[in-house]
Design a protein around this motif. Structure first.
Motif, PDB file in Angstrom:
ATOM      1  N   ASP A  61       0.831  -1.210   0.000  1.00 20.01           N
ATOM      2  CA  ASP A  61       0.000   0.000   0.000  1.00 20.01           C
ATOM      3  C   ASP A  61       0.869   1.265   0.000  1.00 20.01           C
ATOM      4  OD1 ASP A  61      -2.337  -1.405  -0.079  1.00 20.01           O
ATOM      5  OD2 ASP A  61      -2.725  -1.263   2.089  1.00 20.01           O
ATOM      6  N   GLU A  62       1.939   1.246   0.807  1.00 20.25           N
ATOM      7  CA  GLU A  62       2.842   2.396   0.856  1.00 20.25           C
ATOM      8  C   GLU A  62       3.517   2.614  -0.488  1.00 20.25           C
ATOM      9  OE1 GLU A  62       5.575   1.838   4.049  1.00 20.25           O
ATOM     10  OE2 GLU A  62       4.058   2.168   5.585  1.00 20.25           O
ATOM     11  N   ARG A  63       3.936   1.535  -1.121  1.00 22.09           N
ATOM     12  CA  ARG A  63       4.578   1.649  -2.426  1.00 22.09           C
ATOM     13  C   ARG A  63       3.611   2.228  -3.464  1.00 22.09           C
ATOM     14  NH1 ARG A  63       5.545  -1.087  -7.145  1.00 22.09           N
ATOM     15  NH2 ARG A  63       3.984  -2.658  -6.700  1.00 22.09           N
ATOM     16  N   LEU A  64       2.391   1.722  -3.438  1.00 20.27           N
ATOM     17  CA  LEU A  64       1.391   2.226  -4.388  1.00 20.27           C
ATOM     18  C   LEU A  64       1.055   3.692  -4.131  1.00 20.27           C
ATOM     19  CD1 LEU A  64      -1.013  -0.843  -4.644  1.00 20.27           C
ATOM     20  CD2 LEU A  64       0.617  -0.040  -6.346  1.00 20.27           C
ATOM     21  N   SER A  65       0.964   4.076  -2.860  1.00 26.93           N
ATOM     22  CA  SER A  65       0.670   5.480  -2.548  1.00 26.93           C
ATOM     23  C   SER A  65       1.831   6.377  -2.978  1.00 26.93           C
ATOM     24  CB  SER A  65       0.375   5.662  -1.066  1.00 26.93           C
ATOM     25  OG  SER A  65       1.522   5.386  -0.299  1.00 26.93           O
ATOM     26  N   ASN A  66       3.071   5.889  -2.832  1.00 27.67           N
ATOM     27  CA  ASN A  66       4.237   6.640  -3.273  1.00 27.67           C
ATOM     28  C   ASN A  66       4.209   6.828  -4.790  1.00 27.67           C
ATOM     29  OD1 ASN A  66       6.654   7.942  -3.207  1.00 27.67           O
ATOM     30  ND2 ASN A  66       7.903   6.140  -2.808  1.00 27.67           N
ATOM     31  N   ILE A  67       3.874   5.763  -5.510  1.00 28.64           N
ATOM     32  CA  ILE A  67       3.768   5.856  -6.975  1.00 28.64           C
ATOM     33  C   ILE A  67       2.662   6.837  -7.360  1.00 28.64           C
ATOM     34  CG2 ILE A  67       3.111   4.558  -9.041  1.00 28.64           C
ATOM     35  CD1 ILE A  67       4.566   2.140  -7.784  1.00 28.64           C
ATOM     36  N   GLU A  68       1.539   6.741  -6.654  1.00 29.77           N
ATOM     37  CA  GLU A  68       0.416   7.640  -6.946  1.00 29.77           C
ATOM     38  C   GLU A  68       0.804   9.098  -6.713  1.00 29.77           C
ATOM     39  OE1 GLU A  68      -3.183   8.411  -8.425  1.00 29.77           O
ATOM     40  OE2 GLU A  68      -2.402   6.376  -8.142  1.00 29.77           O
ATOM     41  N   ARG A  69       1.525   9.360  -5.619  1.00 28.61           N
ATOM     42  CA  ARG A  69       1.950  10.727  -5.309  1.00 28.61           C
ATOM     43  C   ARG A  69       2.907  11.255  -6.377  1.00 28.61           C
ATOM     44  NH1 ARG A  69       3.732   9.745  -0.589  1.00 28.61           N
ATOM     45  NH2 ARG A  69       5.944   9.642  -1.089  1.00 28.61           N
ATOM     46  N   ASN A  70       3.871  10.403  -6.790  1.00 25.40           N
ATOM     47  CA  ASN A  70       4.819  10.816  -7.830  1.00 25.40           C
ATOM     48  C   ASN A  70       4.100  11.075  -9.160  1.00 25.40           C
ATOM     49  OD1 ASN A  70       6.941  10.635  -6.074  1.00 25.40           O
ATOM     50  ND2 ASN A  70       7.545   8.577  -6.690  1.00 25.40           N
ATOM     51  N   ASN A  71       3.124  10.241  -9.477  1.00 26.40           N
ATOM     52  CA  ASN A  71       2.348  10.452 -10.701  1.00 26.40           C
ATOM     53  C   ASN A  71       1.588  11.777 -10.651  1.00 26.40           C
ATOM     54  OD1 ASN A  71       3.233   8.115 -11.853  1.00 26.40           O
ATOM     55  ND2 ASN A  71       1.415   6.914 -11.315  1.00 26.40           N
ATOM     56  N   LYS A  72       1.060  12.082  -9.472  1.00 24.98           N
ATOM     57  CA  LYS A  72       0.306  13.324  -9.316  1.00 24.98           C
ATOM     58  C   LYS A  72       1.220  14.538  -9.512  1.00 24.98           C
ATOM     59  CE  LYS A  72      -2.971  15.507  -6.188  1.00 24.98           C
ATOM     60  NZ  LYS A  72      -3.606  15.455  -4.876  1.00 24.98           N
ATOM     61  N   LYS A  73       2.419  14.482  -8.936  1.00 19.98           N
ATOM     62  CA  LYS A  73       3.384  15.573  -9.099  1.00 19.98           C
ATOM     63  C   LYS A  73       3.758  15.736 -10.571  1.00 19.98           C
ATOM     64  CE  LYS A  73       5.812  15.434  -4.675  1.00 19.98           C
ATOM     65  NZ  LYS A  73       7.118  15.134  -4.042  1.00 19.98           N
ATOM     66  N   LEU A  74       3.979  14.600 -11.241  1.00 20.34           N
ATOM     67  CA  LEU A  74       4.345  14.647 -12.651  1.00 20.34           C
ATOM     68  C   LEU A  74       3.226  15.260 -13.501  1.00 20.34           C
ATOM     69  CD1 LEU A  74       6.528  13.860 -14.686  1.00 20.34           C
ATOM     70  CD2 LEU A  74       5.453  11.628 -14.879  1.00 20.34           C
ATOM     71  N   MET A  75       1.986  14.884 -13.170  1.00 25.27           N
ATOM     72  CA  MET A  75       0.836  15.454 -13.901  1.00 25.27           C
ATOM     73  C   MET A  75       0.745  16.964 -13.685  1.00 25.27           C
ATOM     74  SD  MET A  75      -0.727  13.288 -15.746  1.00 25.27           S
ATOM     75  CE  MET A  75      -2.326  13.983 -16.007  1.00 25.27           C
ATOM     76  N   GLU A  76       1.004  17.418 -12.454  1.00 25.58           N
ATOM     77  CA  GLU A  76       0.977  18.849 -12.163  1.00 25.58           C
ATOM     78  C   GLU A  76       2.049  19.584 -12.962  1.00 25.58           C
ATOM     79  OE1 GLU A  76       1.378  19.283  -7.961  1.00 25.58           O
ATOM     80  OE2 GLU A  76      -0.650  18.558  -7.542  1.00 25.58           O
ATOM     81  N   LYS A  77       3.258  19.006 -13.025  1.00 25.56           N
ATOM     82  CA  LYS A  77       4.339  19.635 -13.783  1.00 25.56           C
ATOM     83  C   LYS A  77       3.995  19.692 -15.267  1.00 25.56           C
ATOM     84  CE  LYS A  77       8.114  18.347 -10.689  1.00 25.56           C
ATOM     85  NZ  LYS A  77       9.324  17.531 -10.536  1.00 25.56           N
ATOM     86  N   MET A  78       3.419  18.593 -15.767  1.00 24.50           N
ATOM     87  CA  MET A  78       3.060  18.571 -17.187  1.00 24.50           C
ATOM     88  C   MET A  78       1.965  19.594 -17.497  1.00 24.50           C
ATOM     89  SD  MET A  78       3.253  14.504 -17.968  1.00 24.50           S
ATOM     90  CE  MET A  78       2.586  14.623 -19.594  1.00 24.50           C
ATOM     91  N   SER A  79       0.998  19.708 -16.608  1.00 25.99           N
ATOM     92  CA  SER A  79      -0.069  20.693 -16.838  1.00 25.99           C
ATOM     93  C   SER A  79       0.486  22.107 -16.773  1.00 25.99           C
ATOM     94  CB  SER A  79      -1.196  20.505 -15.825  1.00 25.99           C
ATOM     95  OG  SER A  79      -0.750  20.807 -14.532  1.00 25.99           O
ATOM     96  N   THR A  80       1.459  22.363 -15.883  1.00 24.36           N
ATOM     97  CA  THR A  80       2.101  23.674 -15.810  1.00 24.36           C
ATOM     98  C   THR A  80       2.831  23.971 -17.109  1.00 24.36           C
ATOM     99  OG1 THR A  80       2.414  23.347 -13.444  1.00 24.36           O
ATOM    100  CG2 THR A  80       3.697  25.097 -14.459  1.00 24.36           C
ATOM    101  N   ILE A  81       3.513  22.987 -17.652  1.00 25.89           N
ATOM    102  CA  ILE A  81       4.235  23.162 -18.911  1.00 25.89           C
ATOM    103  C   ILE A  81       3.252  23.452 -20.041  1.00 25.89           C
ATOM    104  CG2 ILE A  81       5.635  21.948 -20.640  1.00 25.89           C
ATOM    105  CD1 ILE A  81       7.039  20.533 -18.293  1.00 25.89           C
ATOM    106  N   MET A  82       2.130  22.752 -20.034  1.00 26.22           N
ATOM    107  CA  MET A  82       1.129  22.941 -21.090  1.00 26.22           C
ATOM    108  C   MET A  82       0.492  24.338 -21.004  1.00 26.22           C
ATOM    109  SD  MET A  82       1.077  20.245 -22.952  1.00 26.22           S
ATOM    110  CE  MET A  82      -0.487  20.018 -23.766  1.00 26.22           C
ATOM    111  N   ARG A  83       0.293  24.821 -19.782  1.00 30.08           N
ATOM    112  CA  ARG A  83      -0.359  26.133 -19.605  1.00 30.08           C
ATOM    113  C   ARG A  83       0.589  27.280 -19.925  1.00 30.08           C
ATOM    114  NH1 ARG A  83      -1.187  26.468 -14.305  1.00 30.08           N
ATOM    115  NH2 ARG A  83      -1.005  24.288 -13.787  1.00 30.08           N
ATOM    116  N   THR A  84       1.878  27.102 -19.633  1.00 28.27           N
ATOM    117  CA  THR A  84       2.843  28.185 -19.847  1.00 28.27           C
ATOM    118  C   THR A  84       3.521  27.995 -21.200  1.00 28.27           C
ATOM    119  OG1 THR A  84       4.558  26.952 -18.703  1.00 28.27           O
ATOM    120  CG2 THR A  84       3.229  28.452 -17.372  1.00 28.27           C
TER     121      THR A  84
END
Length: 188
Positions: A61-84
């Motif tokens: 569960d901890e491993r999956l939550s860590n992966i989920e958190r990293n994916n969320k950060k990556l999505m935020e960075k990608m959306s920032t790149i797309m907006r700017t």
């Protein structure tokens, strides 16, 4: 029927004895049917903590939550790149600064100065052992050793270096000298 019954032990009334024996037999049969085994051959009890391995589930569960958190950060960075404008700033201007760096440098310089001063003092110290006296003692002990030795110090090396034919001549010459000495002694 009770008249033909033959009891094992002597009794006063065959009818009653047959009734009692039959009642004992039925009680015995009932006990045999209801008897429980002394050896437990049932399947062992199943414990849930041995089957489910909660620690492994928690780590997963901890491993999956860590992966989920990293994916969320990556999505935020990608959306920032797309907006700017889409430029990625990969230059790291920040340099780590230590608050204790100057103190450590001063300490290192102090230790270096002390080591150099100690090295200079060690270079200036005169040795306490006199190597000339040691050499003189060595020559003296070699002289004593040669005085008490059966053969001179260089005799063995000289014998080894002589050719074998010459060594045989030397041996034969020594043997002839011995025989002459023996003859001289016997004649006198």
């Amino acid at each position: 029927m009770h008249r033909s019954y033959q009891p094992i032990l002597p009794c006063g009334n065959k009818y009653l004895q047959q009734k009692w024996d039959h009642a004992c037999y039925l009680e015995h049969r009932r006990k045999v049917q209801a008897a429980k085994p002394t050896v437990d051959n049932n399947a062992p009890e199943i414990f849930s903590h041995l089957q489910q391995k909660f620690k492994k589930l928690k780590l997963e569960d901890e491993r999956l939550s860590n992966i989920e958190r990293n994916n969320k950060k990556l999505m935020e960075k990608m959306s920032t790149i797309m907006r700017t404008t889409g430029r990625v700033d990969n230059i790291n201007v920040h340099k780590p600064k230590s608050l204790n760096r100057e103190m450590r440098q001063r300490e290192m310089q102090r230790v270096t100065r002390e080591n150099q001063a100690m090295q200079e003092r060690l270079k200036q110290v005169e040795p306490q052992y006199n190597h000339l006296k040691w050499l003189e003692d060595w020559y003296k002990s070699e002289k004593y050793e040669n005085n008490i030795a059966r053969y001179p110090h260089a005799w063995y090396t000289a014998q080894r270096l002589q050719p074998k034919s010459k060594a045989r001549k030397v041996k034969s010459a020594k043997n002839s000298e011995k025989s002459k000495r023996v003859q001289v002694r016997t004649s006198t």
